[in-house]
Scaffold this active site. Structure first.
Site, PDB file in Angstrom:
ATOM      1  CG  HIS A   1     -42.272 -29.062   6.314  1.00 53.45           C
ATOM      2  ND1 HIS A   1     -40.817 -28.752   6.100  1.00 53.45           N
ATOM      3  CD2 HIS A   1     -42.674 -27.706   6.851  1.00 53.45           C
ATOM      4  CE1 HIS A   1     -40.494 -27.805   7.003  1.00 53.45           C
ATOM      5  NE2 HIS A   1     -41.861 -27.087   7.842  1.00 53.45           N
TER       6      HIS A   1
ATOM      7  CG  ASP B   1     -37.018 -22.668  18.771  1.00 51.27           C
ATOM      8  OD1 ASP B   1     -36.612 -22.906  18.240  1.00 51.27           O
ATOM      9  OD2 ASP B   1     -38.655 -23.463  19.322  1.00 51.27           O
TER      10      ASP B   1
HETATM   11  N1  GLN Z   1     -39.395 -25.368  18.751  1.00 51.99           N
HETATM   12  C1  GLN Z   1     -39.781 -25.374  17.563  1.00 51.99           C
HETATM   13  C2  GLN Z   1     -40.794 -26.617  17.671  1.00 51.99           C
HETATM   14  O1  GLN Z   1     -39.858 -27.520  17.499  1.00 51.99           O
HETATM   15  C3  GLN Z   1     -40.107 -24.832  16.398  1.00 51.99           C
HETATM   16  C4  GLN Z   1     -40.902 -24.933  15.653  1.00 51.99           C
HETATM   17  C5  GLN Z   1     -40.885 -24.373  14.229  1.00 51.99           C
HETATM   18  O2  GLN Z   1     -40.129 -23.419  14.396  1.00 51.99           O
HETATM   19  N2  GLN Z   1     -42.130 -23.509  13.989  1.00 51.99           N
HETATM   20  O3  GLN Z   1     -41.663 -27.198  17.063  1.00 51.99           O
END
Ligand code: GLN
Ligand code: ZN
Length: 757
Positions: free
Chosen positions: A696, A600
């Site tokens: 969200h 990420d």
């Molecule tokens: N792998 C993380 C999750 O799924 C990615 C979180 C993010 O992009 N902030 O929570």
């Protein structure tokens, strides 16, 4: 010499503002009680600044939610949908900040955006043809009057007209607002004069961005108009810039009939040079931002003094200040007794910075400070050996060669190979990593942290959750599974805790937006991997299913950007060290049979330099390399994914491709079409998973809706390059809505897939 600060933290030493505001949101506090809490908090801070000998203490830098929002509210920039709710003053303010849903109506909040190159987010003001800009009320002086009662003359701070206009969104031509905007600020100054205010500060960080000639003309026009008929003995005006230098408008700025100019000498690489080249007007005061407002390390007095003496040679009136508001650092090191003494004594958060500023003022007035005890102690501190050195890691970084940053097989060939070996269906479905962190998950972690259960017991509980998560995903029919990330509450802290070279704080909160704050880890020394970070969890998950399970890591750029960096080595050095540690983890995952690994980079964009000319040399060159260093050694058949939490990368698309990942997932609920077009235009090679729904919100998207999104995407993206996934991790969501949404997502993918045969 006197000193001041550009601004001060405002969430309270122990996040009192969060507690008060959230109690108000829950209806447990009345408006007047909330405002009384705010008064107490502000008063305590002014007392602190006074006790530390600050002159010209700022006020109105305190905010219930956000300073940009305060300014919009003050200027009557309140979109009709909020005004029409008919709420009281504070109610309207919070409706703009967080949206409103209740008996008065249903509206979403203003947009939120990152504040320049920081991790703070501001509310974006919205202008439209119905906006009537004016000084709606004089709340910007509430703090001033309160402090005055305490016998403290403060300097009210507002966002300046140029920055306000530049950062606001507008559905019509912004030019039509220039006159009324200037009028409102002129009124503000007049009102401040009538109340006997000595100084007002207009924050103008937008002056450090690349400016066109038209921008410079706008700046001139705005200020000439604001200051047109200001009485000679009225309130003085300080134009405060920060986060860089004002190379495009320095001369124009100096010509403005203002009384003070605040310049940043830390991030403003050219500030001193501009002054040397063009001089500084004799009738103005320089607010010299030489003490770093963003970092957490003690400054070196010798350097500060040298810089100040140079400036004093060029300017008659100099006030010592910080490079930017102290909003971006925590309150005090005093709350961190757990930190090793050698680390603690080198740190300076907001309170400690006040001590430094005071010392520098004292020292600069001494004829000779070479024998001064405080000066000598500071010299000794800076002569001390680096913390936690690791020569082996340094050596490893020093001997990196171009090959270490490059996967051997080109991406197109790798992708073909991966399609064959992974044998996934067209439009493979997956998730971004985390699954809902239920109350029980959090409870287990808390009990383990408190020592109520052992590490083994905790690990067993995490495994129970992983097992449930795998079963759930199989039942839903997802193609690429994840383990759910139950072992971590934070994508940076979890990794930092498993790497040498980081320290963690207890109470060192920094405001991220509104009532939200983060506790960034501090990089204190060389970084290395202590032991396996994720492999045991991922391998366990993989052992429970025939389907591929994605390994899940946070990338080096994000870990770095969300931590406080060292100052004794360049950023690239720390980023490469983190990357080398992650590279070990990546190879370990691969050796354990994991064939898909996601790294990420949620914060890749965060530290992109504000000026385009610096993008490469000061950031992208090493940031992209650091990312590639993590994964360059895997087999061609191992598929590397990355994820970003936003889709605003049209301007950096080619650099995203240069990360050389095989697949990228990103947010796409807004601006869907523009980003897809941009991908095509740039011949983007990386396979993509633009989020098909917004995580969200608790809303469950329907099958038709998701299928429609996918069809839209397929217009621009070849079917064999398109992934199907939500927009981000699911950890903040509830389970029922997550299951419902994923079920619809899988079904939508299958429907659309059928139409492709
Ligand atoms: N792998 C993380 C999750 O799924 C990615 C979180 C993010 O992009 N902030 O929570
Ligand atoms: Zn995300």
């Amino acid at each position: 010499m006197e000193y001041t600060v550009v601004g001060f933290p405002r969430i309270g030493e122990h996040r009192e503002l969060k507690q008060a505001t959230e109690a108000y949101f829950r209806g447990e506090k009345q408006t007047h009680e909330l405002l009384a809490d705010v008064e107490r908090l502000r008063a305590a801070q002014w007392e602190k600044l006074r006790a530390c000998g600050a002159a010209l203490i700022p006020s109105n830098d305190f905010s219930l939610y956000d300073g940009m929002l305060d300014t919009a509210w003050m200027l009557n920039v309140i979109p009709g949908k909020y005004a029409r709710l008919g709420l009281d003053e504070v109610g309207t303010y919070f409706a703009m900040a967080r949206g409103y849903q209740g008996e008065h109506g249903d509206v979403t909040a203003l947009a939120m955006k990152k504040w320049f190159n920081t991790n703070y987010h501001y509310m974006v003001p919205e202008l439209d043809e119905n906006t009537t800009l004016c000084l709606r009320h004089a709340h910007f002086l509430d703090g001033y009057e309160q402090a005055k009662h305490m016998g403290i003359e403060t300097r009210p701070v507002v966002v300046g007209p140029y920055t306000f206009l530049k950062l606001a969104r507008s559905s019509c031509d912004k030019k039509q607002f220039i006159a009324s905007l200037a009028g409102a600020y002129a009124q503000l100054l007049k009102y401040a004069s009538s109340r006997g205010v000595q100084w007002v500060q207009f924050d103008e960080p937008a002056l450090v961005l690349d400016m066109t000639a038209e921008d410079v003309a706008l700046l001139g026009a705005l200020y000439e108009s604001v200051l047109a008929d200001r009485p000679a003995d009225g309130t003085k005006l300080l134009v405060q810039t920060y986060f860089g230098d004002v190379r495009d408008c320095y001369e124009r700025l100096c010509e403005l009939p203002v009384d003070g100019i605040g310049l940043d000498f830390v991030e403003g690489k050219l500030s001193a040079q501009l002054m040397a080249q063009h001089g500084f007007p004799a009738d103005k005061t320089l607010f010299a931002g030489v003490v770093n407002g963003k970092n957490v390390w003690r400054c070196r007095y010798r350097d500060m003094l040298e810089q100040l003496r140079k400036l004093c040679g060029m300017v008659r009136h100099v006030v010592l200040s910080t490079s930017c508001s102290l909003l971006h650092v925590p309150y005090t090191v005093a709350h961190e007794p757990q930190l090793p003494e050698q680390v603690r004594q080198r740190l300076a958060f907001a309170y400690e910075k006040l001590g430094e500023l005071r010392e520098i003022c004292r020292l600069v007035d001494l004829p000779d400070c070479a024998t001064d005890a405080a000066f000598l102690a500071n010299e000794a501190l800076h002569a001390a050996a680096p913390l936690a050195p690791n020569p082996a890691v340094q050596q490893q970084v020093a001997s990196l060669t171009p090959r270490d940053f490059k996967r051997e097989m080109p991406r197109r060939s790798r992708q073909a190979l991966q399609r064959e070996t992974l044998a996934l269906p067209l439009l493979p479905t997956t998730t971004i990593g985390s699954f809902p962190q239920t109350a029980s998950v959090k409870r287990h972690r808390a009990r383990w942290r408190k020592g109520e259960i052992s590490a083994d017991e905790y690990a067993n509980l995490v495994r129970v959750d992983i097992k449930r998560c795998i079963a759930l995903q199989e039942e839903l029919g997802l193609d690429v599974l994840v383990h759910g990330e139950y072992e971590r509450n934070d994508m940076v802290e979890y990794f930092g805790e498993n790497l040498a070279g980081f320290v963690f704080t207890r109470d060192a909160w920094v405001q991220s937006y509104g009532t939200r704050a983060t506790k960034p880890p501090i990089i204190v020394g060389d970084i290395s991997r202590i032991s396996s970070i994720t492999t045991p969890w991922i391998s366990y998950a993989a052992s429970l299913t025939q389907k591929p399970v994605k390994g899940m890591l946070t990338g080096p750029v994000t870990i770095f950007n969300w931590s406080f960096p060292r100052e004794d080595v360049p950023p690239a050095e720390s980023m490469y060290q983190i990357a080398l540690a992650l590279r070990e983890e990546v190879l370990e995952l691969e050796a354990a049979g994991i064939r898909i690994i996601q790294i990420d980079e949620a914060a890749l964009r965060e530290k992109l330099p504000l000026r385009r000319a610096d993008w490469h040399s000061e950031y992208l060159d090493f940031a992209l390399r650091a990312f590639r260093l993590c994964h360059s050694a895997v087999q061609p058949a191992t598929q590397i994914h990355t994820h970003m939490c936003y889709s605003e990368f049209e301007d950096i698309i080619s650099y995203i491709d240069a990360m050389d990942a095989d697949v990228i997932t990103f947010e796409a609920s807004r601006s869907k079409l523009t980003i897809l077009r941009a991908l095509v235009q740039n011949n983007f090679e990386t396979e993509v998973g633009p989020g098909v729904y917004d995580i969200h919100s608790p809303r469950v998207p329907s099958v038709t809706e998701i299928a429609a999104s996918l069809k839209l995407m397929l217009r621009d993206i070849p079917a064999d390059c398109l992934w199907v996934n939500p927009d981000c991790g699911l950890k903040t969501r509830g389970e029922p809505e997550t299951i419902a949404a994923l079920k619809n997502m899988v079904q939508a993918a299958s429907c659309v897939r059928d139409t492709l045969r």
